[in-house]
Motif scaffolding. Sequence first.
Motif, mmCIF file in Angstrom:
data_model
loop_
_atom_site.group_PDB
_atom_site.id
_atom_site.type_symbol
_atom_site.label_atom_id
_atom_site.label_comp_id
_atom_site.label_asym_id
_atom_site.label_seq_id
_atom_site.Cartn_x
_atom_site.Cartn_y
_atom_site.Cartn_z
ATOM 1 N N LEU A 1 0.828 -1.199 0.000
ATOM 2 C CA LEU A 1 0.000 0.000 0.000
ATOM 3 C C LEU A 1 0.865 1.252 0.000
ATOM 4 C CD1 LEU A 1 -2.709 -1.165 2.563
ATOM 5 C CD2 LEU A 1 -2.907 -1.079 0.063
ATOM 6 N N LYS A 2 1.946 1.243 0.794
ATOM 7 C CA LYS A 2 2.857 2.391 0.829
ATOM 8 C C LYS A 2 3.535 2.605 -0.517
ATOM 9 C CE LYS A 2 3.920 2.469 5.738
ATOM 10 N NZ LYS A 2 4.946 2.279 6.772
ATOM 11 N N ALA A 3 3.717 1.519 -1.288
ATOM 12 C CA ALA A 3 4.326 1.624 -2.613
ATOM 13 C C ALA A 3 3.336 2.148 -3.653
ATOM 14 C CB ALA A 3 4.873 0.265 -3.050
ATOM 15 N N GLY A 4 2.073 2.337 -3.245
ATOM 16 C CA GLY A 4 1.078 2.892 -4.148
ATOM 17 C C GLY A 4 0.252 1.881 -4.899
ATOM 18 N N LEU A 5 0.380 0.605 -4.547
ATOM 19 C CA LEU A 5 -0.432 -0.408 -5.210
ATOM 20 C C LEU A 5 -1.857 -0.378 -4.686
ATOM 21 C CD1 LEU A 5 2.025 -3.431 -5.191
ATOM 22 C CD2 LEU A 5 1.519 -1.895 -7.075
ATOM 23 N N ASP A 6 -2.794 -0.602 -5.565
ATOM 24 C CA ASP A 6 -4.191 -0.730 -5.186
ATOM 25 C C ASP A 6 -4.534 -2.199 -5.059
ATOM 26 O OD1 ASP A 6 -4.864 2.034 -5.263
ATOM 27 O OD2 ASP A 6 -5.009 1.934 -7.442
ATOM 28 N N CYS A 7 -5.621 -2.492 -4.376
ATOM 29 C CA CYS A 7 -6.086 -3.880 -4.222
ATOM 30 C C CYS A 7 -6.231 -4.562 -5.580
ATOM 31 C CB CYS A 7 -7.414 -3.915 -3.489
ATOM 32 S SG CYS A 7 -7.346 -3.167 -1.848
ATOM 33 N N GLU A 8 -6.653 -3.791 -6.578
ATOM 34 C CA GLU A 8 -6.900 -4.329 -7.913
ATOM 35 C C GLU A 8 -5.651 -4.912 -8.562
ATOM 36 O OE1 GLU A 8 -8.098 -1.374 -6.832
ATOM 37 O OE2 GLU A 8 -10.247 -1.716 -6.923
ATOM 38 N N PHE B 1 -2.061 -17.524 -5.141
ATOM 39 C CA PHE B 1 -0.845 -16.727 -5.225
ATOM 40 C C PHE B 1 0.354 -17.643 -5.027
ATOM 41 C CE2 PHE B 1 -3.984 -13.564 -3.851
ATOM 42 C CZ PHE B 1 -3.786 -12.628 -4.840
ATOM 43 N N LYS B 2 1.198 -17.688 -6.043
ATOM 44 C CA LYS B 2 2.424 -18.471 -5.961
ATOM 45 C C LYS B 2 3.602 -17.535 -6.165
ATOM 46 C CE LYS B 2 0.646 -22.954 -7.060
ATOM 47 N NZ LYS B 2 0.929 -24.236 -7.655
ATOM 48 N N MET B 3 4.772 -18.037 -5.840
ATOM 49 C CA MET B 3 5.968 -17.204 -5.866
ATOM 50 C C MET B 3 6.195 -16.526 -7.218
ATOM 51 S SD MET B 3 9.685 -18.292 -4.560
ATOM 52 C CE MET B 3 11.069 -17.213 -4.625
ATOM 53 N N GLY B 4 5.913 -17.210 -8.311
ATOM 54 C CA GLY B 4 6.109 -16.622 -9.630
ATOM 55 C C GLY B 4 5.299 -15.355 -9.836
ATOM 56 N N PHE B 5 4.088 -15.310 -9.292
ATOM 57 C CA PHE B 5 3.238 -14.122 -9.380
ATOM 58 C C PHE B 5 3.936 -12.943 -8.710
ATOM 59 C CE2 PHE B 5 0.105 -11.351 -7.400
ATOM 60 C CZ PHE B 5 -0.713 -11.016 -8.469
ATOM 61 N N CYS B 6 4.469 -13.191 -7.510
ATOM 62 C CA CYS B 6 5.138 -12.131 -6.748
ATOM 63 C C CYS B 6 6.437 -11.691 -7.412
ATOM 64 C CB CYS B 6 5.419 -12.609 -5.328
ATOM 65 S SG CYS B 6 3.934 -13.084 -4.412
ATOM 66 N N ILE B 7 7.245 -12.667 -7.851
ATOM 67 C CA ILE B 7 8.535 -12.354 -8.477
ATOM 68 C C ILE B 7 8.335 -11.523 -9.737
ATOM 69 C CG2 ILE B 7 10.535 -13.370 -9.671
ATOM 70 C CD1 ILE B 7 10.699 -13.670 -6.644
ATOM 71 N N THR B 8 7.384 -11.899 -10.563
ATOM 72 C CA THR B 8 7.106 -11.154 -11.796
ATOM 73 C C THR B 8 6.739 -9.712 -11.472
ATOM 74 O OG1 THR B 8 6.407 -13.144 -12.959
ATOM 75 C CG2 THR B 8 5.624 -11.038 -13.835
ATOM 76 N N CYS B 9 5.866 -9.532 -10.513
ATOM 77 C CA CYS B 9 5.440 -8.177 -10.139
ATOM 78 C C CYS B 9 6.606 -7.382 -9.551
ATOM 79 C CB CYS B 9 4.284 -8.249 -9.139
ATOM 80 S SG CYS B 9 3.590 -6.629 -8.752
ATOM 81 N N HIS B 10 7.376 -8.000 -8.655
ATOM 82 C CA HIS B 10 8.511 -7.306 -8.056
ATOM 83 C C HIS B 10 9.509 -6.872 -9.125
ATOM 84 C CE1 HIS B 10 8.409 -7.868 -3.488
ATOM 85 N NE2 HIS B 10 7.177 -8.057 -3.934
ATOM 86 N N ARG B 11 9.748 -7.712 -10.111
ATOM 87 C CA ARG B 11 10.669 -7.338 -11.202
ATOM 88 C C ARG B 11 10.116 -6.165 -12.003
ATOM 89 N NH1 ARG B 11 12.216 -13.453 -12.779
ATOM 90 N NH2 ARG B 11 14.029 -13.621 -11.412
ATOM 91 N N GLN B 12 8.835 -6.220 -12.329
ATOM 92 C CA GLN B 12 8.208 -5.155 -13.116
ATOM 93 C C GLN B 12 8.213 -3.823 -12.367
ATOM 94 O OE1 GLN B 12 4.339 -6.804 -13.930
ATOM 95 N NE2 GLN B 12 5.049 -7.918 -15.739
ATOM 96 N N MET B 13 8.051 -3.889 -11.051
ATOM 97 C CA MET B 13 7.956 -2.677 -10.236
ATOM 98 C C MET B 13 9.303 -2.226 -9.679
ATOM 99 S SD MET B 13 4.736 -1.992 -10.396
ATOM 100 C CE MET B 13 4.407 -0.837 -9.088
ATOM 101 N N GLY B 14 10.364 -3.028 -9.893
ATOM 102 C CA GLY B 14 11.678 -2.686 -9.341
ATOM 103 C C GLY B 14 11.695 -2.783 -7.824
ATOM 104 N N ALA B 15 10.938 -3.725 -7.284
ATOM 105 C CA ALA B 15 10.797 -3.867 -5.835
ATOM 106 C C ALA B 15 11.840 -4.819 -5.259
ATOM 107 C CB ALA B 15 9.388 -4.381 -5.516
ATOM 108 N N GLN B 16 11.901 -4.876 -3.956
ATOM 109 C CA GLN B 16 12.805 -5.734 -3.189
ATOM 110 C C GLN B 16 12.798 -7.165 -3.733
ATOM 111 O OE1 GLN B 16 15.290 -6.833 -1.102
ATOM 112 N NE2 GLN B 16 14.529 -5.561 0.565
ATOM 113 N N MET B 17 13.982 -7.696 -3.992
ATOM 114 C CA MET B 17 14.081 -9.067 -4.501
ATOM 115 C C MET B 17 14.826 -9.992 -3.548
ATOM 116 S SD MET B 17 12.473 -9.345 -7.368
ATOM 117 C CE MET B 17 13.138 -10.832 -8.076
#
Length: 64
Positions: A16-23, A40-56
């Motif tokens: 939420l602090k990163a600006g993501l919405d529930c959607e 929700f599996k790890m691949g879903f999270c990893i893909t999103c984190h890569r796209q958003m430049g988030a903590q890996m």
Amino acid sequence: VFYVPDHVKFNHQPHLKAGLDCENCHGEVRKMDRLAGREFKMGFCITCHRQMGAQMDCWLACHN
């Protein structure tokens, strides 16, 4: 609502602090009377984190 394995620590607050919405993860929640089930599996999270430049660093982010 969703199953997350015991070895995964998930916290909505950093998302939420990163600006993501529930959607971003749950779909069009404003049109739902309850959240639809989603696996929700790890691949879903990893893909999103890569796209958003988030903590890996898995052990700092989700698995501590």
